[in-house]
Design an enzyme around this catalytic site. Structure first.
Site, PDB file in Angstrom:
ATOM      1  N   SER A 152      18.958  -4.729 -13.397  1.00  0.00           N
ATOM      2  CA  SER A 152      19.980  -5.772 -13.421  1.00  0.00           C
ATOM      3  C   SER A 152      21.073  -5.467 -12.413  1.00  0.00           C
ATOM      4  CB  SER A 152      20.595  -5.878 -14.823  1.00  0.00           C
ATOM      5  OG  SER A 152      21.573  -6.905 -14.856  1.00  0.00           O
ATOM      6  N   GLY A 159      31.685  -9.364 -19.912  1.00  0.00           N
ATOM      7  CA  GLY A 159      31.800 -10.791 -20.222  1.00  0.00           C
ATOM      8  C   GLY A 159      31.042 -11.690 -19.273  1.00  0.00           C
ATOM      9  N   LEU A 160      30.000 -11.145 -18.627  1.00  0.00           N
ATOM     10  CA  LEU A 160      29.254 -11.903 -17.620  1.00  0.00           C
ATOM     11  C   LEU A 160      27.863 -12.311 -18.108  1.00  0.00           C
ATOM     12  CD1 LEU A 160      30.229  -9.819 -14.456  1.00  0.00           C
ATOM     13  CD2 LEU A 160      31.273 -11.937 -15.285  1.00  0.00           C
ATOM     14  N   GLY A 161      27.619 -12.212 -19.413  1.00  0.00           N
ATOM     15  CA  GLY A 161      26.357 -12.693 -19.966  1.00  0.00           C
ATOM     16  C   GLY A 161      25.152 -11.845 -19.639  1.00  0.00           C
ATOM     17  N   SER A 162      25.346 -10.514 -19.508  1.00  0.00           N
ATOM     18  CA  SER A 162      24.224  -9.648 -19.130  1.00  0.00           C
ATOM     19  C   SER A 162      23.130  -9.643 -20.188  1.00  0.00           C
ATOM     20  CB  SER A 162      24.725  -8.222 -18.867  1.00  0.00           C
ATOM     21  OG  SER A 162      25.346  -7.673 -20.016  1.00  0.00           O
ATOM     22  N   GLU A 208      19.393 -13.186 -28.458  1.00  0.00           N
ATOM     23  CA  GLU A 208      20.846 -13.039 -28.551  1.00  0.00           C
ATOM     24  C   GLU A 208      21.298 -12.869 -30.010  1.00  0.00           C
ATOM     25  OE1 GLU A 208      23.815 -13.883 -25.647  1.00  0.00           O
ATOM     26  OE2 GLU A 208      22.477 -12.173 -25.792  1.00  0.00           O
ATOM     27  N   ASP A 219      25.838 -18.586 -23.299  1.00  0.00           N
ATOM     28  CA  ASP A 219      25.394 -17.660 -22.247  1.00  0.00           C
ATOM     29  C   ASP A 219      23.922 -17.862 -21.910  1.00  0.00           C
ATOM     30  OD1 ASP A 219      27.941 -16.722 -22.421  1.00  0.00           O
ATOM     31  OD2 ASP A 219      27.415 -14.639 -22.820  1.00  0.00           O
TER      32      ASP A 219
END
Length: 458
Positions: A152, A159-162, A208, A219
């Site tokens: 990745s 907070g970047l939706g990893s 999730e 996200d």
């Protein structure tokens, strides 16, 4: 001569999905106001390698977080996942986890990384839980063995939706393996592509649920669909998610403060302020919602992303949104320092993204920014311990590279001759973000035949 290893049952393939930033509407979204989230060009990449029939194992190798574990396929609790009424099909809509199924995979998930510190191990267990729940829901005990290798370029915990990006990759890979997806291909009807994307999105949401317990679903929706979405909570507490397929691609500077923060703490801060000063706080939240609505109107009415007037107005809305968030008390000195440096360099408009209190800031570039100005700013960021990324806002969603070969021209055979094959060793040994992007990057490899995306209806 050394004998070549036997060919696997299926060629290695790769899937990729983007991270996300909230462009407008943080915190106000908690109180029913609209917000806009958009995909960024930082992505997760998952390489799937099929093993021979005799190798009855499945291996999960998330190199960037140090998770590497192998399970015996025959030892997994297939019987529970496959018996009625618990059995789920690829077209099922799963909105909650089954406690008995979750309990059945827990011992298998908790077998990972026993030699690591507890904090790091808990992250690994959550990742393993998501993988196993999806693998057992969508896979088959008769399937061959597989290796799932993940890399990745998305910062974790910023907070970047990893995690959503990872779940979209897993969902798409597993659905592809059971042939529950068609395409993507150039002649695919947009309506069919929408069905495929939504199928990936629904199962990514299940992943999730395993990781976060109570995710909003935003996200994974952005990661699966790409471009951008408008989300807004309704009376049930669940958000409505409206795709924005015409959202333009825009150059974006993303800067990570590397300051740890808690989303729950920042949300509580606004809640307490709303109790203390209800009318003033509601005015600010309403103002943030109005900015999101104004930005949406601007985006939908714009002819393109190269209109200086449109860009100036969008930038002004970004700047005002940040001012409102500062008034709510959710900024941080390091976020303000980033804004100060960007304003001094006069390269664009900056706001915090996400919950605040740390995390990241985004800057929408002004047109015709000079490279030397950006380089000088990068030096200042590095000197103060910030991590910066030049990204693209509003890019593609989930993509497929099947087989894991980049073609260099016409006439390339199906065995990859004349192309660049991405094998497990090459992928695992790519160094840092630059190495991953040079090898397999979606944006970097645009000049080669390779990545394909489901094209949504506009």
């Amino acid at each position: 001569m050394e004998r070549k290893s036997s060919s696997p049952m299926a060629p290695a393939f790769m899937v990729s999905a983007p991270g996300k930033v909230i462009v407008f509407g943080e915190h106000a979204a908690v109180y029913g106001k609209p917000a806009i989230a958009a995909a960024i060009s930082l992505r997760s990449y998952l390489l799937v390698t099929t093993l021979s029939k005799s190798q009855r194992t499945v291996k999960l190798n998330f190199r960037d977080i140090g998770l590497n574990h192998t399970w015996k396929i025959d030892a997994l609790p297939w019987h529970l996942f496959r018996q009625p009424p618990r059995k789920r099909f690829y077209y099922s809509s799963v909105n909650s986890l089954d406690p008995e199924l979750l309990g059945a995979i827990t011992p298998h998930a908790e077998a990972v990384s026993k030699d690591l510190p507890e904090k790091q191990r808990r992250i690994h267990i959550r990742s393993a839980t998501a993988f196993l729940y999806l693998f057992l829901s969508l896979g088959s005990p008769e399937s061959p063995g597989f290796i799932y290798t993940l890399r990745s370029t998305i910062p974790i915990g910023a907070g970047l939706g990893s995690s959503a990006s990872v779940c979209v990759c897993l969902s798409a890979a597993l659905l592809l393996q059971i042939r529950a997806l068609t395409g993507p291909h150039p002649d695919q009807p947009p309506e069919e592509a929408e069905v495929q994307i939504e199928r990936i999105n629904r199962w990514a949401f299940v992943g999730e649920l395993c990781i976060h317990g109570d995710p909003s679903g935003v996200d994974n929706a952005v990661s699966a669909r790409g471009k951008a979405v408008v989300f807004q909570r309704n009376d049930s507490g669940l958000p409505s998610v409206t795709p924005l397929p015409t959202f333009p691609k825009l150059p974006l500077l993303l800067v990570n403060t590397q300051q740890p923060r808690s989303t729950a703490t920042q949300v509580d801060k606004v809640r307490i302020l709303k109790q203390f000063l209800p009318s003033m706080t509601e005015l600010i939240l309403h103002g943030i919602g109005q900015l999101a609505t104004s930005a949406l109107d601007l985006i939908l009415s714009a002819d393109g992303n190269d209109n200086p007037d449109t860009l100036e107005r969008l930038g002004t809305l970004i700047r005002m949104n940040h001012g409102f968030l500062v008034s709510l008390g959710v900024s941080h000195p390091r976020l303000e320092r980033i804004r100060e440096l960007v304003d001094y360099a006069d390269i664009g408009w900056t706001k915090l993204t996400g919950a605040g209190g740390g995390g990241c800031a985004i800057t929408l570039f002004r047109p015709d920014v000079k490279d030397e100005t950006i380089k000088e700013l990068e030096r200042k960021f590095a000197a103060e311990g910030f991590q910066e990324y030049e990204t693209v806002l509003g890019g593609d969603g989930v993509g497929v590279l099947w087989p894991a070969v980049f073609r260099h021209g016409t006439g390339t055979g199906p065995d990859g001759e004349g192309g660049e094959e991405i094998d497990e060793e090459k992928f695992e040994n790519a160094v840092d973000i630059q190495g991953i992007e040079r090898l397999v990057g979606v944006e970097v490899q645009e000049n080669k035949e390779g990545w394909k995306f489901w094209k949504r209806a506009i």
